[in-house]
Motif scaffolding. Structure first.
Motif, PDB file in Angstrom:
ATOM      1  N   LYS A 416      43.521  44.328  -9.388  1.00 48.69           N
ATOM      2  CA  LYS A 416      44.404  44.250  -8.224  1.00 48.69           C
ATOM      3  C   LYS A 416      43.657  44.624  -6.938  1.00 48.69           C
ATOM      4  O   LYS A 416      43.983  44.128  -5.854  1.00 48.69           O
ATOM      5  CB  LYS A 416      45.608  45.179  -8.411  1.00 48.69           C
ATOM      6  CG  LYS A 416      46.727  44.586  -9.248  1.00 48.69           C
ATOM      7  CD  LYS A 416      47.380  43.404  -8.526  1.00 48.69           C
ATOM      8  CE  LYS A 416      48.507  42.807  -9.341  1.00 48.69           C
ATOM      9  NZ  LYS A 416      49.068  41.584  -8.699  1.00 48.69           N
ATOM     10  N   VAL A 417      42.665  45.489  -7.051  1.00 45.73           N
ATOM     11  CA  VAL A 417      41.845  45.843  -5.892  1.00 45.73           C
ATOM     12  C   VAL A 417      41.034  44.619  -5.460  1.00 45.73           C
ATOM     13  O   VAL A 417      40.923  44.308  -4.271  1.00 45.73           O
ATOM     14  CB  VAL A 417      40.913  47.029  -6.214  1.00 45.73           C
ATOM     15  CG1 VAL A 417      40.068  47.401  -4.997  1.00 45.73           C
ATOM     16  CG2 VAL A 417      41.704  48.235  -6.699  1.00 45.73           C
ATOM     17  N   GLN A 418      40.474  43.898  -6.442  1.00 44.28           N
ATOM     18  CA  GLN A 418      39.726  42.674  -6.138  1.00 44.28           C
ATOM     19  C   GLN A 418      40.639  41.637  -5.483  1.00 44.28           C
ATOM     20  O   GLN A 418      40.259  41.003  -4.491  1.00 44.28           O
ATOM     21  CB  GLN A 418      39.103  42.098  -7.410  1.00 44.28           C
ATOM     22  CG  GLN A 418      38.229  40.870  -7.176  1.00 44.28           C
ATOM     23  CD  GLN A 418      37.750  40.238  -8.476  1.00 44.28           C
ATOM     24  OE1 GLN A 418      38.148  40.655  -9.566  1.00 44.28           O
ATOM     25  NE2 GLN A 418      36.909  39.226  -8.366  1.00 44.28           N
ATOM     26  N   GLU A 419      41.837  41.478  -6.009  1.00 46.51           N
ATOM     27  CA  GLU A 419      42.789  40.530  -5.415  1.00 46.51           C
ATOM     28  C   GLU A 419      43.124  40.913  -3.978  1.00 46.51           C
ATOM     29  O   GLU A 419      43.220  40.044  -3.094  1.00 46.51           O
ATOM     30  CB  GLU A 419      44.067  40.486  -6.253  1.00 46.51           C
ATOM     31  CG  GLU A 419      43.899  39.806  -7.599  1.00 46.51           C
ATOM     32  CD  GLU A 419      45.201  39.794  -8.381  1.00 46.51           C
ATOM     33  OE1 GLU A 419      46.247  39.482  -7.785  1.00 46.51           O
ATOM     34  OE2 GLU A 419      45.178  40.110  -9.586  1.00 46.51           O
ATOM     35  N   ALA A 420      43.308  42.199  -3.736  1.00 44.13           N
ATOM     36  CA  ALA A 420      43.622  42.664  -2.382  1.00 44.13           C
ATOM     37  C   ALA A 420      42.476  42.379  -1.427  1.00 44.13           C
ATOM     38  O   ALA A 420      42.690  41.972  -0.276  1.00 44.13           O
ATOM     39  CB  ALA A 420      43.941  44.157  -2.403  1.00 44.13           C
ATOM     40  N   ALA A 421      41.230  42.553  -1.919  1.00 47.06           N
ATOM     41  CA  ALA A 421      40.068  42.305  -1.064  1.00 47.06           C
ATOM     42  C   ALA A 421      39.939  40.817  -0.728  1.00 47.06           C
ATOM     43  O   ALA A 421      39.617  40.449   0.402  1.00 47.06           O
ATOM     44  CB  ALA A 421      38.805  42.801  -1.765  1.00 47.06           C
ATOM     45  N   ILE A 422      40.216  39.974  -1.694  1.00 44.36           N
ATOM     46  CA  ILE A 422      40.107  38.528  -1.461  1.00 44.36           C
ATOM     47  C   ILE A 422      41.088  38.072  -0.385  1.00 44.36           C
ATOM     48  O   ILE A 422      40.756  37.235   0.465  1.00 44.36           O
ATOM     49  CB  ILE A 422      40.352  37.757  -2.782  1.00 44.36           C
ATOM     50  CG1 ILE A 422      39.137  37.887  -3.703  1.00 44.36           C
ATOM     51  CG2 ILE A 422      40.621  36.279  -2.516  1.00 44.36           C
ATOM     52  CD1 ILE A 422      39.308  37.236  -5.054  1.00 44.36           C
ATOM     53  N   SER A 423      42.289  38.597  -0.423  1.00 42.16           N
ATOM     54  CA  SER A 423      43.320  38.161   0.526  1.00 42.16           C
ATOM     55  C   SER A 423      43.462  39.108   1.719  1.00 42.16           C
ATOM     56  O   SER A 423      44.473  39.102   2.406  1.00 42.16           O
ATOM     57  CB  SER A 423      44.669  38.048  -0.200  1.00 42.16           C
ATOM     58  OG  SER A 423      45.005  39.273  -0.819  1.00 42.16           O
ATOM     59  N   LEU A 424      42.414  39.905   1.973  1.00 42.80           N
ATOM     60  CA  LEU A 424      42.471  40.878   3.069  1.00 42.80           C
ATOM     61  C   LEU A 424      42.632  40.202   4.420  1.00 42.80           C
ATOM     62  O   LEU A 424      43.420  40.621   5.265  1.00 42.80           O
ATOM     63  CB  LEU A 424      41.199  41.746   3.041  1.00 42.80           C
ATOM     64  CG  LEU A 424      41.099  42.881   4.052  1.00 42.80           C
ATOM     65  CD1 LEU A 424      42.257  43.862   3.908  1.00 42.80           C
ATOM     66  CD2 LEU A 424      39.776  43.625   3.871  1.00 42.80           C
ATOM     67  N   THR A 425      41.870  39.150   4.644  1.00 39.49           N
ATOM     68  CA  THR A 425      41.987  38.365   5.879  1.00 39.49           C
ATOM     69  C   THR A 425      41.917  36.903   5.492  1.00 39.49           C
ATOM     70  O   THR A 425      41.716  36.557   4.326  1.00 39.49           O
ATOM     71  CB  THR A 425      40.859  38.692   6.872  1.00 39.49           C
ATOM     72  OG1 THR A 425      39.623  38.193   6.348  1.00 39.49           O
ATOM     73  CG2 THR A 425      40.756  40.184   7.138  1.00 39.49           C
ATOM     74  N   ASP A 426      42.032  36.040   6.473  1.00 41.15           N
ATOM     75  CA  ASP A 426      41.923  34.609   6.185  1.00 41.15           C
ATOM     76  C   ASP A 426      40.474  34.136   6.186  1.00 41.15           C
ATOM     77  O   ASP A 426      40.191  32.946   6.140  1.00 41.15           O
ATOM     78  CB  ASP A 426      42.734  33.803   7.199  1.00 41.15           C
ATOM     79  CG  ASP A 426      42.284  34.051   8.641  1.00 41.15           C
ATOM     80  OD1 ASP A 426      41.312  34.818   8.833  1.00 41.15           O
ATOM     81  OD2 ASP A 426      42.908  33.485   9.556  1.00 41.15           O
ATOM     82  N   VAL A 427      39.546  35.113   6.200  1.00 44.91           N
ATOM     83  CA  VAL A 427      38.114  34.766   6.159  1.00 44.91           C
ATOM     84  C   VAL A 427      37.763  34.149   4.809  1.00 44.91           C
ATOM     85  O   VAL A 427      36.982  33.208   4.716  1.00 44.91           O
ATOM     86  CB  VAL A 427      37.245  36.013   6.433  1.00 44.91           C
ATOM     87  CG1 VAL A 427      35.780  35.705   6.150  1.00 44.91           C
ATOM     88  CG2 VAL A 427      37.417  36.463   7.873  1.00 44.91           C
ATOM     89  N   VAL A 428      38.337  34.730   3.726  1.00 46.36           N
ATOM     90  CA  VAL A 428      37.998  34.247   2.385  1.00 46.36           C
ATOM     91  C   VAL A 428      38.756  32.953   2.111  1.00 46.36           C
ATOM     92  O   VAL A 428      39.890  32.950   1.654  1.00 46.36           O
ATOM     93  CB  VAL A 428      38.332  35.300   1.317  1.00 46.36           C
ATOM     94  CG1 VAL A 428      37.942  34.768  -0.059  1.00 46.36           C
ATOM     95  CG2 VAL A 428      37.602  36.590   1.597  1.00 46.36           C
ATOM     96  N   ASN A 429      38.137  31.856   2.426  1.00 48.76           N
ATOM     97  CA  ASN A 429      38.691  30.541   2.133  1.00 48.76           C
ATOM     98  C   ASN A 429      37.636  29.718   1.408  1.00 48.76           C
ATOM     99  O   ASN A 429      36.563  30.225   1.065  1.00 48.76           O
ATOM    100  CB  ASN A 429      39.154  29.853   3.420  1.00 48.76           C
ATOM    101  CG  ASN A 429      38.056  29.849   4.483  1.00 48.76           C
ATOM    102  OD1 ASN A 429      36.867  29.818   4.152  1.00 48.76           O
ATOM    103  ND2 ASN A 429      38.450  29.888   5.746  1.00 48.76           N
ATOM    104  N   ASP A 430      37.934  28.464   1.153  1.00 48.19           N
ATOM    105  CA  ASP A 430      36.987  27.638   0.408  1.00 48.19           C
ATOM    106  C   ASP A 430      35.642  27.517   1.119  1.00 48.19           C
ATOM    107  O   ASP A 430      34.587  27.535   0.488  1.00 48.19           O
ATOM    108  CB  ASP A 430      37.590  26.252   0.180  1.00 48.19           C
ATOM    109  CG  ASP A 430      38.723  26.289  -0.835  1.00 48.19           C
ATOM    110  OD1 ASP A 430      38.811  27.279  -1.582  1.00 48.19           O
ATOM    111  OD2 ASP A 430      39.525  25.336  -0.876  1.00 48.19           O
ATOM    112  N   ALA A 431      35.689  27.410   2.444  1.00 49.18           N
ATOM    113  CA  ALA A 431      34.441  27.311   3.208  1.00 49.18           C
ATOM    114  C   ALA A 431      33.614  28.575   3.076  1.00 49.18           C
ATOM    115  O   ALA A 431      32.374  28.538   3.020  1.00 49.18           O
ATOM    116  CB  ALA A 431      34.762  27.035   4.684  1.00 49.18           C
TER     117      ALA A 431
END
Length: 1037
Positions: A416-431
């Protein structure tokens, strides 16, 4: 996760510990040394398979770790974990490789003797290709086997000649062997695989391989944890669990499901009281109610909720009063807008520096664990440049977002910590992921890239790009590696991504790459039984006029291989495809259907002459050239498939024609993977079909087997089984044949050849013991485990044959008399035999003949006249044919003496003549056959009665000498019948001796039948005591 004390988990803990204790109790901690030989002598250890399911954060991992104390109390026991990853669900075996890596590291801290034992076993049993792939999958294994990891080279392309089925079976054998080897040092092993909802299909298969391994006699418990909310009916994991439930009883393991629910309010309150060191439950109840409302009792969420309150000073420790205090009004105001634990965690992360937040997102994209080197490479390229990655990682560790893992790695504190980090900002996208993937491609050398290939390709496949043949080629590389690992679902996905990255003019600008992707796509879809999807790929290739027959051959062979493994209609389609391709390659095999018989005989004679000439040169194969021309290799492979399909379709002339042409390809163009098989078959057919001299056939077979060691091992099991069972068993004593036949089981399984591996077990544990006249208790003891083994391996034909022999034994030991029909609860000829050709039906003919001989010899004689050489036609060359023909001759001679009819005598003498030829050819197993048939022949005329007496006695002595219990009884029984017929002394004694041998053999039904007969003999002459007889052969022979 801090220890929750497992509040409210008493029932779940009790169930899990019961499973563990059930496993441990059965074998009382005894460790069985790993032995790759198949055995039925060791009691089966219960294996436990437990699935722990529940929502994320409910404490599944804490529940499994509650066993660690139980494991720690046992000597040589081990608890290991492997975890699958949210971001790398396409990577084959990711969680499994982590778990086995931990096992290998634990072994390295064990005694040198244990390390050496495992090393020697794996080095010997795993051939180079699979060994290299395992080293790539589990780098820690290199320290055990003794090969440095950096010396490893991907062997994916080297195994391209293996069929997909063989490759998958080879992986099964490899994982099982590795598990057995490690389990022989550590027992019990508790293997926890977490987050199975993200596991690839291949990893789920490994669970099946390990828990259903009936030759691992040590204690193994596998616990699989998964999020119930993310697994739907029809998903791969759901299907796998249902399949395991169906196989639970058959494969000797126990399957248990434990559902973990969120905590009740009272348990949340207990957690609060425990963490805050408060004894009065009313004091924390208000806070517990608020926490329960926001977390729904999820233990991980409860702890994060409390950590947030403490970080924000909403929960404080009053040092002067030595107690925790809190303000419920402020807490309610703070949490009124909080939706779930991800929001809570992100709130904590947002208070970190921008650099830490950015690095959190980079790390989350890499996976559930990562190394300092990898994160440092990415940070240097995309970081701010102000701080070193190591210092930022320390901050993340202090905040309990990550924790140390392995030597230089880290892993997330909770997914859940990893999931939170991935969706922290909109920076983590496919690009963003594509950018990281490109960075790693540029930074890693080829060997490093090969180790992280799946991770990197998964990242670049998130990019919104097209017409990138370089990235399409990288997907092809990943697909080929996945195919080599038998991860067909993953390989299919990489192929699809690769095709999507091709430019529009791919067939002209990148023809080879495009063809490779479409061909591999066809193979993978066929491997996954998606023929319609496979046809979509293949049609794109077949539609192009610029693709030659040789260029589309791999694709065509994929269809032929798949169809060859199917039913009769599919085999017919495969045969037609093979013949058509041979025509396209300007190698027409069949001139016309009307001439195929003439062609076959002419071709076999011509090939036999050439093969004999080759064998007489005393050439051990070392000077033979290797076949390298792609066209000739293709023709040879098509001939093999054509021969295989035509044999199973009962087109025997076409099969013989294909085999002869295969052998001629070797003699003319050089050795290839199929040379051993082709030349052995020619040697066998020369005497079994063409009635050539056996010594010539034996010479050809021995020379053919001598070159097999230099060939690719895929067909070694096939070649050696054919050579041993169809030729050498006619030349060597049966007892000498047992050990090499058992060795064939290992030889075949090493290369994934389950079919001939199991045929070897049929020969070693059923056919040979029966042929040697060993006690029937051997078959009774071994057969049930053999049947379970074969059914687990999906070898139904072999399982059916063992059932036939087991039913025969059950009929023979029936106290009420032998049941002459092959009918019973274990096997029924009426119920279970669907065809009247091939090995299955051939064994029915044999077993029914045995039951008739021992129950009613007159009926056996009538059947012998009616069926003649049916068995030899169905199963030419199988050494049981010696026994079948001998027993047929005995029945015919008995009828000839009783009924005085020429037809019995004529057919019996033909058999007697054949047995004498076997003696002339050097067969050491049939001396007493020859003596008894000569005795029966002499018994037909009063002029040769004296000779008959001597021959009967000699046959008895010969059977006793080699320890043949059944034939010792049969020879005495036939002598007793002769003595009764001639009114001579000693019939009772001979009948008594027959009873003694049959009893030692185990045929209770036959014993009772003869006891009934002996009561009716009577006569004062029978009271005479006959001379001392040879002693009984030992049943342990």
């Amino acid at each position: 996760m801090p220890d929750l004390g497992l509040f409210g988990r008493e029932e779940e803990v009790s169930t899990l510990q019961s499973c563990f204790q059930r496993m441990v109790a059965k074998t009382e901690g005894t460790i069985v040394r790993c032995d790759v030989n198949f055995t039925t002598d060791i009691p089966q250890a219960d294996k436990e398979l437990v699935f722990v399911l529940g929502h994320s954060g409910v404490g599944k991992s804490s529940l499994t770790r509650s066993l660690m104390k139980d494991v720690a109390r046992l000597e040589n026991a081990l608890f290991v974990e492997g975890k699958f990853d949210l971001t790398t669900s396409n990577e084959p075996y990711s969680g499994v490789s982590k778990a086995f890596g931990t096992l290998c590291r634990q072994l390295l801290s064990h005694s040198e003797e244990s390390i050496a034992a495992v090393s020697d076993l794996l080095s010997k049993e795993l051939n180079g290709e699979v060994q290299d792939l395992l080293l790539g999958l589990i780098p820690e294994l290199s320290e055990i086997i003794g090969l440095p990891t950096n010396a490893k080279k991907s062997a994916v392309k080297n195994i391209s000649s293996s069929s997909l089925e063989n490759r998958q079976e080879r992986w099964k054998y490899s994982f099982r062997l590795l598990s057995r080897a490690l389990n022989s040092v550590f027992s019990p092993i508790v293997l926890v695989l977490d987050d199975l909802q993200w596991a690839d299909v291949s990893s789920l298969q490994v669970i099946d391989y390990l828990v259903s391994d009936m030759q691992n006699f040590n204690q193994l418990m596998i616990i699989g944890c998964f999020r119930s909310e993310e697994v739907k009916e029809g998903d791969a994991l759901s299907r796998n669990i249902e399949r395991l439930k169906e196989r639970e009883r058959k494969c000797g393991f126990n399957l248990t499901e434990i559902t973990v629910h969120s905590c009740a309010l009272k348990d949340v309150n207990k957690i609060m009281m425990n963490k805050l060191s408060i004894e009065d439950e009313n004091e924390t109840l208000g806070l517990a109610k608020l926490c329960y409302k926001r977390t729904l009792g999820n233990p991980f969420f409860v702890l994060q909720f409390m950590a947030m309150l403490e970080k924000e000073d909403l929960l404080q420790f009053n040092r002067s009063e030595s107690k925790w205090t809190w303000d419920m009004v402020k807490i309610k105001q703070r949490v009124c807008f909080m939706s779930d634990v991800v929001d809570l965690l992100q709130g904590r992360m947002e208070k970190m520096s921008e650099e830490v937040q950015l690095l959190l997102q980079y790390a989350a994209c890499i996976g559930t664990s990562f190394t300092l080197d990898t994160i440092d490479t990415i940070w240097k390229e995309h970081g701010s440049g102000k701080s070193h990655a190591s210092s930022l990682l320390q901050v993340m560790q202090d905040e309990q977002f990550i924790e140390p893992y392995d030597n230089d790695g880290y892993k997330w504190f909770h997914d859940k910590v990893q999931e939170a980090a991935i969706s922290l900002t909109d920076v983590v996208n496919d690009a963003f992921k594509f950018k990281i993937g490109k960075t790693l491609i540029a930074a890693l050398n080829d060997e490093q890239l090969d180790r992280r290939l799946f991770d990197v390709v998964d990242m670049i496949n998130h990019g919104d790009v097209s017409a990138r043949p370089d990235l399409a080629a990288l997907n092809l590389r990943a697909a080929e590696k996945a195919e080599g690992l038998s991860a067909f679902e993953s390989a299919k996905s990489y192929v699809q991504c690769g095709i999507a990255l091709l430019p529009r003019d791919c067939w002209t600008s990148h023809k080879d790459l495009t063809l490779a992707l479409y061909s591999l796509g066809t193979k993978m879809q066929l491997a996954l039984d998606n023929r319609e999807a496979a046809t979509t790929f293949s049609d794109a290739v077949f539609a192009r006029e610029d693709i030659s027959v040789m260029e589309r051959l791999p694709l065509s062979m994929a269809f032929i291989d798949k169809l060859s493994a199917g039913e009769a209609d599919a085999k017919k389609e495969a045969l037609d495809m093979s013949l058509n391709l041979l025509n396209e390659l300007n190698y027409p095999l069949v001139w016309s259907k009307r001439t195929v018989a003439i062609q076959a005989v002419h071709s076999l004679l011509k090939t036999m002459k050439a093969t004999k000439k080759w064998a007489e040169k005393n050439d051990d194969g070392a000077s033979m050239i290797e076949m390298t021309d792609p066209k000739n290799l293709a023709i040879t492979r098509l001939l093999e498939r054509g021969g295989f399909c035509s044999y199973h379709l009962e087109l025997m002339f076409l099969s013989g024609l294909s085999i002869s042409h295969q052998a001629r390809m070797t003699l003319k163009h050089g050795t290839n993977d199929l040379s051993g098989v082709a030349l052995v078959n020619i040697g066998f057919m020369s005497w079994a079909v063409l009635n050539e001299d056996f010594s010539t056939a034996l010479m050809c077979v021995q020379k053919a087997l001598s070159i097999q060691d230099s060939l690719e091992p895929r067909y070694e099991g096939y070649a050696r089984w054919t050579g041993h069972i169809l030729c050498l068993c006619w030349h060597l004593p049966f007892d000498i044949c047992v050990a090499p036949t058992m060795e064939l089981y290992k030889t075949a399984l090493r290369v994934g050849d389950v079919e001939y591996g199991t045929w070897s077990l049929v020969s070693a544990y059923s056919w040979l013991p029966y042929a040697m006249g060993q006690s029937l208790t051997v078959l009774l003891k071994d057969s049930p485990q053999l049947i379970s083994c074969f059914e687990e391996l999906c070898q139904t034909e072999q399982a059916s044959i063992i059932k036939m022999f087991l039913q025969m034994v059950q009929n023979l030991i029936n106290r009420d008399g032998i049941v002459p029909e092959l009918e019973g609860s274990t096997f029924s000829a009426k119920r279970d035999v669907m065809v009247t050709f091939g090995p299955n039906y051939g064994n029915v003919v044999f077993v029914e003949g045995e039951l008739l001989l021992l129950s009613n010899i007159d009926l056996a004689a009538e059947r012998a006249l009616r069926d003649g050489d049916k068995y030899q036609k169905l199963l030419p060359g199988v050494f049981l044919g010696m026994i079948e023909m001998f027993h047929r001759g005995v029945a015919l001679f008995a009828a000839a003496r009783r009924h005085k009819k020429r037809k019995y005598r004529t057919n019996a003498n033909k058999i007697r003549k054949t047995v004498k030829q076997w003696i002339k050819d050097g067969n050491p197993n049939v001396e007493h056959y020859d003596l008894l048939l000569d005795a029966e022949h002499a018994a037909l005329s009063s002029k040769t009665y004296d000779k008959a007496h001597k021959l009967y006695q000699a046959s008895i002595e010969s059977a006793i000498k080699i320890g043949h219990l059944m034939h010792s009884g049969l020879c005495n029984e036939r002598y007793a019948d002769f003595l009764l017929h001639t009114c001579s002394d000693g019939a009772v004694h001979r009948m008594t001796e027959a009873i003694r041998f049959y009893r030692e053999w185990g045929a209770v039904g036959k014993v009772n039948q003869l006891k009934h007969q002996i009561r009716g003999i009577g006569g004062s002459k029978e009271a005479c005591k006959t001379p001392t007889e040879p002693s009984s052969p030992r049943s342990s022979h």
